[in-house]
Design an enzyme around this catalytic site. Sequence first.
Site, PDB file in Angstrom:
ATOM      1  N   HIS A 177      52.694  46.791  94.068  1.00 14.49           N
ATOM      2  CA  HIS A 177      53.678  46.194  93.310  1.00 14.49           C
ATOM      3  C   HIS A 177      54.232  44.626  93.579  1.00 14.49           C
ATOM      4  O   HIS A 177      54.276  44.642  94.883  1.00 14.49           O
ATOM      5  CB  HIS A 177      54.902  47.377  92.796  1.00 14.49           C
ATOM      6  CG  HIS A 177      55.543  47.744  94.199  1.00 14.49           C
ATOM      7  ND1 HIS A 177      56.824  47.103  94.700  1.00 14.49           N
ATOM      8  CD2 HIS A 177      55.291  48.917  94.839  1.00 14.49           C
ATOM      9  CE1 HIS A 177      57.309  47.798  95.785  1.00 14.49           C
ATOM     10  NE2 HIS A 177      56.344  48.966  96.032  1.00 14.49           N
ATOM     11  N   ASP A 187      56.989  46.829 101.933  1.00 14.01           N
ATOM     12  CA  ASP A 187      57.252  47.356 100.782  1.00 14.01           C
ATOM     13  C   ASP A 187      57.401  46.445  99.282  1.00 14.01           C
ATOM     14  O   ASP A 187      58.739  46.136  99.255  1.00 14.01           O
ATOM     15  CB  ASP A 187      58.458  48.545 100.930  1.00 14.01           C
ATOM     16  CG  ASP A 187      58.492  49.143  99.477  1.00 14.01           C
ATOM     17  OD1 ASP A 187      57.541  49.110  98.668  1.00 14.01           O
ATOM     18  OD2 ASP A 187      59.425  49.989  99.235  1.00 14.01           O
ATOM     19  N   GLU A 245      58.365  48.472  89.830  1.00 15.10           N
ATOM     20  CA  GLU A 245      58.193  49.608  90.565  1.00 15.10           C
ATOM     21  C   GLU A 245      59.532  50.139  91.005  1.00 15.10           C
ATOM     22  O   GLU A 245      59.486  51.507  90.926  1.00 15.10           O
ATOM     23  CB  GLU A 245      56.990  49.373  91.799  1.00 15.10           C
ATOM     24  CG  GLU A 245      56.488  50.530  92.212  1.00 15.10           C
ATOM     25  CD  GLU A 245      57.242  51.333  93.463  1.00 15.10           C
ATOM     26  OE1 GLU A 245      56.841  52.436  93.718  1.00 15.10           O
ATOM     27  OE2 GLU A 245      58.088  50.662  93.922  1.00 15.10           O
ATOM     28  N   GLU A 246      60.054  49.441  91.786  1.00 15.94           N
ATOM     29  CA  GLU A 246      61.466  49.933  92.293  1.00 15.94           C
ATOM     30  C   GLU A 246      62.446  50.534  91.601  1.00 15.94           C
ATOM     31  O   GLU A 246      63.315  51.249  91.927  1.00 15.94           O
ATOM     32  CB  GLU A 246      61.969  48.940  93.261  1.00 15.94           C
ATOM     33  CG  GLU A 246      61.099  48.337  94.368  1.00 15.94           C
ATOM     34  CD  GLU A 246      60.728  49.341  95.595  1.00 15.94           C
ATOM     35  OE1 GLU A 246      61.113  50.285  95.440  1.00 15.94           O
ATOM     36  OE2 GLU A 246      59.980  48.799  96.544  1.00 15.94           O
ATOM     37  N   ASP A 301      50.487  50.932  98.480  1.00 21.00           N
ATOM     38  CA  ASP A 301      51.803  50.601  98.544  1.00 21.00           C
ATOM     39  C   ASP A 301      52.405  50.975  99.769  1.00 21.00           C
ATOM     40  O   ASP A 301      52.350  52.107 100.420  1.00 21.00           O
ATOM     41  CB  ASP A 301      52.667  51.497  97.533  1.00 21.00           C
ATOM     42  CG  ASP A 301      54.392  51.125  97.350  1.00 21.00           C
ATOM     43  OD1 ASP A 301      54.753  50.273  97.954  1.00 21.00           O
ATOM     44  OD2 ASP A 301      54.685  51.858  96.505  1.00 21.00           O
ATOM     45  N   HIS A 345      63.468  49.545 102.335  1.00 22.18           N
ATOM     46  CA  HIS A 345      64.457  49.169 101.407  1.00 22.18           C
ATOM     47  C   HIS A 345      65.829  48.704 102.016  1.00 22.18           C
ATOM     48  O   HIS A 345      66.798  48.573 101.562  1.00 22.18           O
ATOM     49  CB  HIS A 345      65.029  50.465 100.551  1.00 22.18           C
ATOM     50  CG  HIS A 345      63.892  50.764  99.412  1.00 22.18           C
ATOM     51  ND1 HIS A 345      64.159  51.700  98.633  1.00 22.18           N
ATOM     52  CD2 HIS A 345      62.763  50.189  99.198  1.00 22.18           C
ATOM     53  CE1 HIS A 345      62.805  51.737  97.966  1.00 22.18           C
ATOM     54  NE2 HIS A 345      62.110  51.175  98.283  1.00 22.18           N
TER      55      HIS A 345
END
Length: 505
Positions: free
Chosen positions: A275, A287, A319-320, A348, A442
Amino acid sequence: MARILFLLSALGFVSALDQQVLSGPVVHGQHKDKPLIDTKSFQKTIKGDNLLARAKELYEIAKTSQDEWNHPTRVIGSAVGHQATLEWIYSTIAKLGDYYTLSNQSFPVVLGRVNEARLVLENDVSKSMVPFALSPSTPNKQPVFSQLTLIANDGCEASDFPSETKGSIAFIRRGSCFYSNKSSLAGQAGALAAVVYNTDDEQFRGTLSFVDPDHVATVGIALGEAAPIIKRLENGDSIDAIVYVNAELQEIHTTNIVAQTTAGDPDNCVMLGAHSDSVEAGPGINDDGSGTISLLEIATQLTAYNVTNCVRFGWWAGEEEGLLGSEWYASSLSKEENAKIRMFMDYDMMASPNYAYQIYNATNAINPSGSEELRDLYVDWYKDQGLNYSFIPFDGRSDYVGFLVQGIPSGGIATGAEGIKSKKGEAKFGGKAGDWFDPCYHQLCDDVGNLNMTAFVVNTQLIAHSVATYARSLDDYPKRSLEAAADNGQFGVRDMKYRGSYLVM
Ligand SMILES: *[C@@H]1O[C@H](CO)[C@@H](O)[C@H](O)[C@H]1NC(C)=O
Ligand SMILES: *[C@@H]1O[C@H](CO)[C@@H](O)[C@H](O)[C@H]1NC(C)=O
Ligand SMILES: *[C@@H]1O[C@H](CO)[C@@H](O)[C@H](O)[C@H]1NC(C)=O
Ligand SMILES: *[C@@H]1O[C@H](CO)[C@@H](O)[C@H](O)[C@H]1NC(C)=O
Ligand SMILES: *[C@@H]1O[C@H](CO)[C@@H](O)[C@H](O)[C@H]1NC(C)=O
Ligand SMILES: *[C@@H]1O[C@H](CO)[C@@H](O)[C@H](O)[C@H]1NC(C)=O
Ligand SMILES: [Zn+2]
């Protein structure tokens, strides 16, 4: 409070697949002069220095969002951070000339932002409250003051909602059905807002998954805060609460990028994806900068080879916010196009600093036939390298979901997110027990320094192996059929508790 970005694929829009065959010097017989791909030689082309150089470029791209977001990010909707990522991916492949056919797929998403959210239970401000992704605002963006109504069972049936739900705040247990179902049923019963309480003492990040006019403002809390309230409601006490959600929904467009080899049988494609977006909080270099970079490097090195089967790369957006781009892509395939994809491989988070070599436990028993053969390809490779691996649940946390639902065999590898490494894990993989696999998951610190280059190189070599093996031959791999294509009767009903990083139930 931190602004939270929530998006959703808006239903009912027509996708625009702008195909562009890149022109360039067409050298006839070009691929014939190249050696046929073979895994040993292809794996050797993967070099840590190349991966690291690309990671540094990507971090510079994330930094361009400084003015707009006050920190590096590549979140979708960012005018530069994500857009520049797309341009970087696109131009990297475009430079490879006519080896690839490159296309963009633009799709609409509803971008939701929770500006503010608050829950007061009698006199106490809730500490565990998390507003749900895609929650609407409370009416008129004003706080709702009312009594709590304890909903029967799990609030998955209209009959669970008593008549006093009307005008009150529905208090609903987590479980049995989607949060979306609970919120809609609460709205239909006349509730002004809904509070979903967990069945354990964890805080949780839920999503309502899509926009529905019946949804009411919905937040989640941990069982610790809920337990004394449940007891009193069961005793017939009346309990006042305040729910306040101020959220905005805005429709935007974002883009998937797809590249396919011009060589190789176009009716039998090996597909892999990563992604292109990050979360708002940080630059997302692990990520999923890592997977994005692995694919770019492999696409680049592949140009020195000929292939038997076509190889197709996908860089997904959104994606997130709930796997939006990959789902849009897979669900927009015609049956004929669907049947050409022999498998989808999801890459991923390839380089978590406290990594484990994780393989999605994708079995044929509950996934399209071929998923398990792919799983076992990864197993065999780690074994051959003398490396340990672990199986992790194939439960909806990344972009394979849209493919599975459409009947396409899928699988992939990862190195771990916010899961905690066990003592056993430490013995198997090194690193530190008790810490997250990716302590910067994140967050702002998901930068170049967050990559473990050992894991990055090992896993990119494994990706190279997966591409080389299947691009060379699919003779021993289960066939697809038109009948199995888009057989979402069989696979669409799989209960997956995640949609990306959000819980859906
Ligand atoms: C390699 O390339 C040419 C086309 O460029 C093709 O005719 C040939 O069959 C290809 N495949 C293999 C396996 O060599
Ligand atoms: C595809 O998208 C990329 C990234 O936004 C852009 O640079 C490129 O011009 C687009 N190409 C086409 C043909 O639309
Ligand atoms: C829950 O929602 C899904 C769609 O999101 C729907 O198919 C299903 O019937 C709903 N279940 C209930 C119990 O309402
Ligand atoms: C993998 O999934 C299968 C079911 O599909 C299950 O029986 C098996 O226990 C799982 N293995 C692990 C290690 O989770
Ligand atoms: C694999 O795990 C075992 C412990 O389960 C450990 O002794 C061994 O050193 C590990 N191998 C590697 C290559 O890390
Ligand atoms: C990456 O992992 C390897 C092997 O576990 C370790 O030796 C190395 O120090 C790690 N590198 C970084 C930058 O953390
Ligand atoms: Zn990711």
